[in-house]
Scaffold this active site. Structure first.
Site, PDB file in Angstrom:
ATOM      1  N   GLU A  52       0.809  -1.341  -0.033  1.00  0.00           N
ATOM      2  CA  GLU A  52      -0.097   0.001   0.162  1.00  0.00           C
ATOM      3  C   GLU A  52       0.989   1.317  -0.022  1.00  0.00           C
ATOM      4  OE1 GLU A  52      -2.855   0.122   2.867  1.00  0.00           O
ATOM      5  OE2 GLU A  52      -3.576  -1.839   2.663  1.00  0.00           O
TER       6      GLU A  52
ATOM      7  N   ASP B  33     -15.750   3.762  11.106  1.00  0.00           N
ATOM      8  CA  ASP B  33     -15.622   2.353  10.728  1.00  0.00           C
ATOM      9  C   ASP B  33     -16.999   1.850  10.433  1.00  0.00           C
ATOM     10  OD1 ASP B  33     -12.773   2.089  11.489  1.00  0.00           O
ATOM     11  OD2 ASP B  33     -13.398   2.216  13.533  1.00  0.00           O
TER      12      ASP B  33
END
Length: 383
Positions: A299, A349
């Site tokens: 990433e 989240d």
């Protein structure tokens, strides 16, 4: 019953569609992508057989029993504990910072009380409250632990020095004076056996819910509906005419290997000299499956350009000022409610997204009974 449009087929839009569709409303769901589930989208990889988290790892965790019971109605969740590892200075440690990490890094055998006393001793105390990420970290753990685990990683992740970031970012990361290496403190944790996309598809599977993929919902279409729920970017609703809200995005470099490549689902790379932030090996997110091949993704974090996928809202001073401008305009809209990570420009989240979508659905039902308009926001983006 009303005719409703929902912009976005992630968890926000899917939960709303389920709740309002089940209540008898006619619901049209629009998403610009060719698939549902937003950034939680999962897909079975043809080459390896591994279930891939297309937009990066997602581990479901919550202490909200209502949310946990609700989401499991739409698919089986398997137990999964996120045990992150970190490489810094050529050595491997466990995250979050815990007693094993502290003892390994310092070469000590501290007890919990001794480790707490050590942190108190090395923490760089100031007369004022920590004003940014760096000051918060230095006050908590001192310079050596901060530089080893957080300085380089945070700079790569956010594209700016930690001294330019709010202290609240560090407050989300736990530090433990025991040997618990579970990354989350949540009561319930798991990953869907069949992936997140299957969960979202089940949420949307109602006869009076119609899903339009690869289709952008235009603001001008709002007049065709009794109410619109927008979980897409709030600035995009207004055509970005006052400017674009800033996000960080991620680039992924895929690598295919045989066997087990790194032995863990996620390994962070904390050194600034390493250009990627972490490597995830996706078959470890499904330990109940067996695969001879494996897939890893490196990433890389950078600033989000117009054609990129937005991941993390930056929310610094300039962004908050622009957000306030769009929020004020949104409150003048009629028949439109904004929600979700993009609709409220907040980093939240999955479990929070689901809880807030349930709350929005409840508020809409109450507003209909009371015959009063639903406001633009059920959760204040500026709070």
């Amino acid at each position: 019953m009303t005719h409703i449009a929902i912009a976005g087929a992630g968890f926000s839009g899917a939960v709303l569609a389920q709740e309002l569709g089940r209540a008898g409303h006619r619901v049209d769901v629009f998403d610009t992508r060719p698939h549902v589930a937003g950034n939680c989208h999962t897909a079975r990889d043809a080459a390896s057989g591994v279930m891939l988290h297309t937009y990066g790892p997602h581990i479901f965790h919550t202490s909200d029993e209502r949310v946990w019971d609700y989401i499991r109605k739409f698919g089986e969740f398997m137990p999964f504990v996120n045990r992150v590892k970190a490489i810094t200075g050529g050595r491997v440690f466990s995250l979050p910072l815990n007693l094993l990490t502290i003892n390994q890094f310092t070469g000590n055998t501290f007890s919990p009380a001794e480790a707490a006393a050590f942190f108190d001793d090395v923490g760089e105390k100031t007369e004022h409250a920590p004003a940014n990420f760096e000051e918060q970290a230095l006050a908590l753990m001192g310079r050596k632990l901060y530089e080893a685990f957080f300085e380089g990683y945070t700079t790569k992740q956010w594209g700016m020095p930690p001294s330019a970031l709010p202290a609240s970012i560090l407050k989300r990361l736990p530090v433990r004076f025991n040997y618990d290496d579970n990354y989350y403190n949540s009561r319930f944790q798991g990953i869907p056996r069949d992936g997140y996309t299957a969960i979202v598809e089940n949420l949307l599977d109602l006869p009076n819910v119609e899903v339009h993929l690869g289709t952008h919902f235009e603001r001008s279409q709002a007049a065709d509906y009794d109410h619109v729920f927008c979980s897409g970017p709030i600035d995009a609703w207004f055509g970005h005419d006052a400017g674009r809200l800033g996000y960080r995005t991620l680039d992924f470099k895929r690598e295919d290997h045989e066997g087990d490549h790194q032995g863990n689902a996620v390994i962070n790379y904390c050194d600034a000299s390493v250009p990627w932030t972490r490597i995830s090996e996706h078959k470890h997110f499904a330990p109940w499956e067996q695969h001879s091949k494996t897939v890893t993704f490196k990433e890389y974090s950078r600033f989000c350009e117009p054609d990129d996928t937005p991941y993390y809202p930056i929310r610094l001073v300039a962004e908050k000022a622009l957000l306030a401008h769009y929020v004020e305009r949104a409150r003048d809209e009629r028949g439109v409610t904004f929600l979700g990570r993009l609709g409220t420009y907040r980093y939240i989240d999955m479990h929070v997204t689901i809880a807030e979508a349930l709350d929005v659905a409840d508020c809409y039902r109450r507003s209909l009974r009371a015959q009063v308009p639903l406001p633009a926001f059920v959760v204040d983006p500026l709070a």
